[in-house]
Design an enzyme around this catalytic site. Structure first.
Site, short mmCIF file in Angstrom:
data_model
loop_
_atom_site.label_atom_id
_atom_site.label_comp_id
_atom_site.label_asym_id
_atom_site.label_seq_id
_atom_site.Cartn_x
_atom_site.Cartn_y
_atom_site.Cartn_z
CE LYS A 192 -113.45 3.37 59.52
NZ LYS A 192 -113.08 4.79 59.76
CE LYS A 245 -111.48 2.09 55.83
NZ LYS A 245 -111.19 3.45 56.33
#
Length: 323
Positions: A192, A245
């Site tokens: 992330k 992400k």
């Protein structure tokens, strides 16, 4: 001899037959934002076409999801109460816990994922416990495991920790297994990145940090080798699915992870990606349907097995129309 590659592009029928990557409704996961209160369905201005739902309004949404044939949703909760230790997040009667129970009551076959983080529930907006201005890793992990257990008790199918604290997957897995929730799986936000593409989501989730930023725990956008280390560590700790992400600006990370690890990969096509297309489409600059489907196909082609996207409901409709 000339190689006539165009022979296999001549008509739609042959293009469909030789297509290497296909996008399916089964690939899509829809983010759902639940809020306290009653009779609430309010459009999120930063993510147009996406809504805040009170629990009593979920039935209407779930009917649309069922009709779309989407198999999974991921829940994000907005509590009324925030404090320094995110106590609302692990309250067994919290907003996400009640939403899980309601969704399972209305559609027991829908795969329910719960995002696990503290930022929506802390008064400082960070994803962990703070001491001074420092995010304290191990104390944060204890809370993350506590939240996960509460979601498991509510009946969730999958836990999705998004905090990026070190060791949280191991702590969650051990906590769930100790309490006989070994069937609850973990989709870890493994890579992330600290991204500017999250802006619209932070308004939607009311989760902007009150000081500083999240660069001390989310990943530097320039790093790829580090992402592989994060992914490898989460797999070793017990993650069932790993996630990259954002998606669109990190297709190279998805591809490298797919080539390196024989593991299911999720990609989160985040709010900023969605909002950019919506804004351009509103001005008549792009064909929204064509560009959204092309974007999602590129994420799938890069190696994602599943895609979390705000376009899920619209894309499902478009995919069905193209069959």
């Amino acid at each position: 001899m000339i190689k006539r590659n165009r022979r296999l592009r001549e008509r739609k029928e042959i293009r469909d037959l030789v297509r290497e990557t296909t996008l399916s409704v089964k690939d899509l996961i829809f983010p759902v934002f639940v809020v306290e209160g009653e009779n609430i369905k309010e459009e999120i201005t930063s993510i147009p076409g996406t809504f805040h739902y009170s629990i009593d309004k979920l039935e209407e949404l779930l009917e649309d999801i069922k009709e779309s044939s989407i198999r999974g949703i991921i829940l994000f909760g907005l509590p009324d109460h925030k404090d320094s230790c995110a106590s609302s997040a692990y309250d067994d009667n919290g907003i996400v816990q009640r939403a899980i129970r309601k969704v399972k009551e209305l559609n027991k076959d829908l795969w329910v994922i719960a995002d696990v983080c503290m930022c929506q529930y802390t008064d400082h907006g960070h994803c962990g416990i703070i001491e001074g201005t420092k995010i304290v890793n191990d104390k944060s992990v204890e809370i993350i495991a506590k939240i996960s257990l509460s979601y498991a008790r509510a009946g969730v199918d999958m836990i999705a920790p998004s905090d990026m604290m070190d060791g949280r997957v191991k702590a969650i897995r051990e906590t769930l297994d100790k309490e006989d929730y070994n069937f609850v799986s973990i989709m870890s936000y493994s890579a992330k990145y600290s991204s500017a593409f999250y802006g619209p989501f932070r308004e939607a989730a009311n989760s902007s940090p009150q000081f500083g930023d999240r660069k001390s725990y989310q990943m530097d956008p320039g790093n790829v080798k580090e992402a592989m280390r994060e992914i490898e560590g989460d797999i070793e700790e017990g993650a069932d699915i790993i996630m990259v992400k954002p998606a669109l600006s990190y297709l190279d990370v998805i591809r490298l992870a797919k080539d390196r690890f024989d593991y299911p990969i999720a990609a989160y096509s985040v709010s900023g990606e969605y909002a950019l297309i919506k804004a351009a489409a509103e001005k008549g600059l792009v064909n929204e349907r064509a560009i959204a489907l092309e974007m999602l196909l590129s994420i799938k082609r890069a190696g994602a097995d599943m895609i979390i996207t705000y376009y899920a409901l619209e894309a499902a409709k478009w995919i069905k129309e193209d069959l």
